[in-house]
Design a protein around this motif. Structure first.
Motif, PDB file in Angstrom:
ATOM      1  N   ARG A   1      49.287  31.399 -55.735  1.00 27.76           N
ATOM      2  CA  ARG A   1      48.126  32.291 -55.785  1.00 27.76           C
ATOM      3  C   ARG A   1      48.261  33.525 -54.900  1.00 27.76           C
ATOM      4  N   VAL A   2      49.234  33.510 -54.006  1.00 31.04           N
ATOM      5  CA  VAL A   2      49.375  34.645 -53.098  1.00 31.04           C
ATOM      6  C   VAL A   2      49.963  35.850 -53.835  1.00 31.04           C
ATOM      7  N   ILE A   3      49.517  37.004 -53.458  1.00 25.00           N
ATOM      8  CA  ILE A   3      50.028  38.241 -54.054  1.00 25.00           C
ATOM      9  C   ILE A   3      51.260  38.669 -53.257  1.00 25.00           C
ATOM     10  N   PRO A   4      52.406  38.832 -53.938  1.00 21.19           N
ATOM     11  CA  PRO A   4      53.596  39.296 -53.202  1.00 21.19           C
ATOM     12  C   PRO A   4      53.271  40.602 -52.474  1.00 21.19           C
ATOM     13  N   GLY A   5      53.591  40.643 -51.213  1.00 18.91           N
ATOM     14  CA  GLY A   5      53.305  41.829 -50.417  1.00 18.91           C
ATOM     15  C   GLY A   5      52.057  41.687 -49.555  1.00 18.91           C
ATOM     16  N   ASP A   6      51.251  40.649 -49.791  1.00 18.54           N
ATOM     17  CA  ASP A   6      50.066  40.395 -48.975  1.00 18.54           C
ATOM     18  C   ASP A   6      50.525  39.722 -47.682  1.00 18.54           C
ATOM     19  N   LYS A   7      50.958  40.539 -46.756  1.00 18.98           N
ATOM     20  CA  LYS A   7      51.598  40.058 -45.537  1.00 18.98           C
ATOM     21  C   LYS A   7      50.707  39.129 -44.709  1.00 18.98           C
TER      22      LYS A   7
ATOM     23  N   SER B   1      48.302  37.009 -45.755  1.00 18.87           N
ATOM     24  CA  SER B   1      48.247  35.683 -46.375  1.00 18.87           C
ATOM     25  C   SER B   1      49.578  34.954 -46.250  1.00 18.87           C
ATOM     26  N   ILE B   2      50.649  35.674 -46.445  1.00 20.43           N
ATOM     27  CA  ILE B   2      51.975  35.063 -46.355  1.00 20.43           C
ATOM     28  C   ILE B   2      52.250  34.591 -44.930  1.00 20.43           C
ATOM     29  N   LYS B   3      51.847  35.392 -43.961  1.00 19.67           N
ATOM     30  CA  LYS B   3      52.033  35.012 -42.556  1.00 19.67           C
ATOM     31  C   LYS B   3      51.237  33.749 -42.232  1.00 19.67           C
ATOM     32  N   LYS B   4      50.034  33.649 -42.774  1.00 19.43           N
ATOM     33  CA  LYS B   4      49.185  32.479 -42.567  1.00 19.43           C
ATOM     34  C   LYS B   4      49.831  31.231 -43.191  1.00 19.43           C
ATOM     35  N   ILE B   5      50.366  31.374 -44.393  1.00 21.20           N
ATOM     36  CA  ILE B   5      51.046  30.258 -45.059  1.00 21.20           C
ATOM     37  C   ILE B   5      52.262  29.834 -44.252  1.00 21.20           C
ATOM     38  N   ARG B   6      53.015  30.805 -43.769  1.00 23.58           N
ATOM     39  CA  ARG B   6      54.216  30.512 -42.966  1.00 23.58           C
ATOM     40  C   ARG B   6      53.844  29.721 -41.707  1.00 23.58           C
ATOM     41  N   ALA B   7      52.807  30.169 -41.017  1.00 28.56           N
ATOM     42  CA  ALA B   7      52.385  29.486 -39.791  1.00 28.56           C
ATOM     43  C   ALA B   7      51.941  28.050 -40.086  1.00 28.56           C
ATOM     44  N   GLU B   8      51.200  27.886 -41.150  1.00 31.45           N
ATOM     45  CA  GLU B   8      50.749  26.550 -41.531  1.00 31.45           C
ATOM     46  C   GLU B   8      51.928  25.669 -41.925  1.00 31.45           C
ATOM     47  N   PHE B   9      52.878  26.236 -42.648  1.00 25.90           N
ATOM     48  CA  PHE B   9      54.071  25.485 -43.053  1.00 25.90           C
ATOM     49  C   PHE B   9      54.880  25.063 -41.832  1.00 25.90           C
ATOM     50  N   ASP B  10      55.043  25.977 -40.884  1.00 24.64           N
ATOM     51  CA  ASP B  10      55.815  25.672 -39.676  1.00 24.64           C
ATOM     52  C   ASP B  10      55.182  24.551 -38.852  1.00 24.64           C
ATOM     53  N   LYS B  11      53.857  24.422 -38.910  1.00 24.39           N
ATOM     54  CA  LYS B  11      53.156  23.370 -38.182  1.00 24.39           C
ATOM     55  C   LYS B  11      53.195  22.027 -38.906  1.00 24.39           C
ATOM     56  N   SER B  12      53.428  22.062 -40.213  1.00 25.17           N
ATOM     57  CA  SER B  12      53.371  20.830 -40.998  1.00 25.17           C
ATOM     58  C   SER B  12      54.528  19.902 -40.654  1.00 25.17           C
ATOM     59  N   GLU B  13      54.296  18.634 -40.890  1.00 27.74           N
ATOM     60  CA  GLU B  13      55.304  17.627 -40.611  1.00 27.74           C
ATOM     61  C   GLU B  13      55.816  17.056 -41.923  1.00 27.74           C
ATOM     62  N   GLY B  14      57.045  17.369 -42.277  1.00 28.67           N
ATOM     63  CA  GLY B  14      57.702  16.794 -43.443  1.00 28.67           C
ATOM     64  C   GLY B  14      56.892  16.802 -44.720  1.00 28.67           C
ATOM     65  N   ILE B  15      57.356  17.556 -45.675  1.00 29.83           N
ATOM     66  CA  ILE B  15      56.703  17.619 -46.973  1.00 29.83           C
ATOM     67  C   ILE B  15      57.713  17.130 -48.000  1.00 29.83           C
ATOM     68  N   VAL B  16      57.666  15.880 -48.299  1.00 30.68           N
ATOM     69  CA  VAL B  16      58.627  15.218 -49.193  1.00 30.68           C
ATOM     70  C   VAL B  16      60.032  15.754 -48.992  1.00 30.68           C
ATOM     71  N   SER B  17      60.774  15.875 -50.053  1.00 35.65           N
ATOM     72  CA  SER B  17      62.176  16.285 -49.908  1.00 35.65           C
ATOM     73  C   SER B  17      62.382  17.756 -50.248  1.00 35.65           C
ATOM     74  N   THR B  18      61.315  18.532 -50.228  1.00 32.80           N
ATOM     75  CA  THR B  18      61.417  19.911 -50.699  1.00 32.80           C
ATOM     76  C   THR B  18      61.187  20.939 -49.602  1.00 32.80           C
TER      77      THR B  18
ATOM     78  N   ALA C   1      61.066  34.317 -49.535  1.00 33.86           N
ATOM     79  CA  ALA C   1      61.130  35.276 -50.645  1.00 33.86           C
ATOM     80  C   ALA C   1      59.847  36.101 -50.707  1.00 33.86           C
ATOM     81  N   LEU C   2      58.702  35.444 -50.518  1.00 31.04           N
ATOM     82  CA  LEU C   2      57.426  36.172 -50.522  1.00 31.04           C
ATOM     83  C   LEU C   2      57.353  37.144 -49.347  1.00 31.04           C
ATOM     84  N   GLU C   3      57.887  36.750 -48.205  1.00 32.98           N
ATOM     85  CA  GLU C   3      57.890  37.627 -47.037  1.00 32.98           C
ATOM     86  C   GLU C   3      58.718  38.876 -47.308  1.00 32.98           C
ATOM     87  N   LYS C   4      59.727  38.747 -48.153  1.00 36.10           N
ATOM     88  CA  LYS C   4      60.580  39.882 -48.493  1.00 36.10           C
ATOM     89  C   LYS C   4      60.037  40.658 -49.684  1.00 36.10           C
ATOM     90  N   GLY C   5      58.882  40.208 -50.220  1.00 38.02           N
ATOM     91  CA  GLY C   5      58.236  40.957 -51.287  1.00 38.02           C
ATOM     92  C   GLY C   5      58.635  40.565 -52.694  1.00 38.02           C
TER      93      GLY C   5
END
Length: 94
Positions: free
Chosen positions: A53-59, A61-78, A88-92
């Motif tokens: 749902r994020v718009i490429p280039g929406d820095k 939102s992407i930064k928020k997703i990155r921070a949340e991902f970095d805090k998460s503990e193990g998300i299956v094998s992916t 890729a989204l951070e690079k646009g």
């Protein structure tokens, strides 16, 4: 998870949303999966929804997703695949 990743990659958002919802319901019905494993899959679903749902280039939102991902503990094998998609989204690009 492979089909989810495929739908994301080819940008089949309607099919992706449908599959994510079906998978969420499936997880809720499974009694044999451990609580931790279920949570890992639920986190995977959450991040895929956000990424789709994020718009490429929406820095912001992407930064928020990155921070949340970095805090998460193990998300299956992916984890690596999700990290690659966030980068890729951070690079646009998607």
């Amino acid at each position: 998870t492979m089909l989810i990743r495929t739908y994301y990659e080819i940008e089949e958002i309607d099919a992706l949303d449908s599959l994510l919802e079906s998978f969420r319901i499936f997880l809720g019905r499974q009694k044999k999966l451990s609580a931790q494993r279920k949570q890992n899959y639920k986190d995977f679903i959450k991040f895929i929804r956000k990424l789709s749902r994020v718009i490429p280039g929406d820095k912001k939102s992407i930064k928020k997703i990155r921070a949340e991902f970095d805090k998460s503990e193990g998300i299956v094998s992916t984890d690596d695949w999700l990290k690659e998609k966030i980068e890729a989204l951070e690079k646009g690009r998607k």
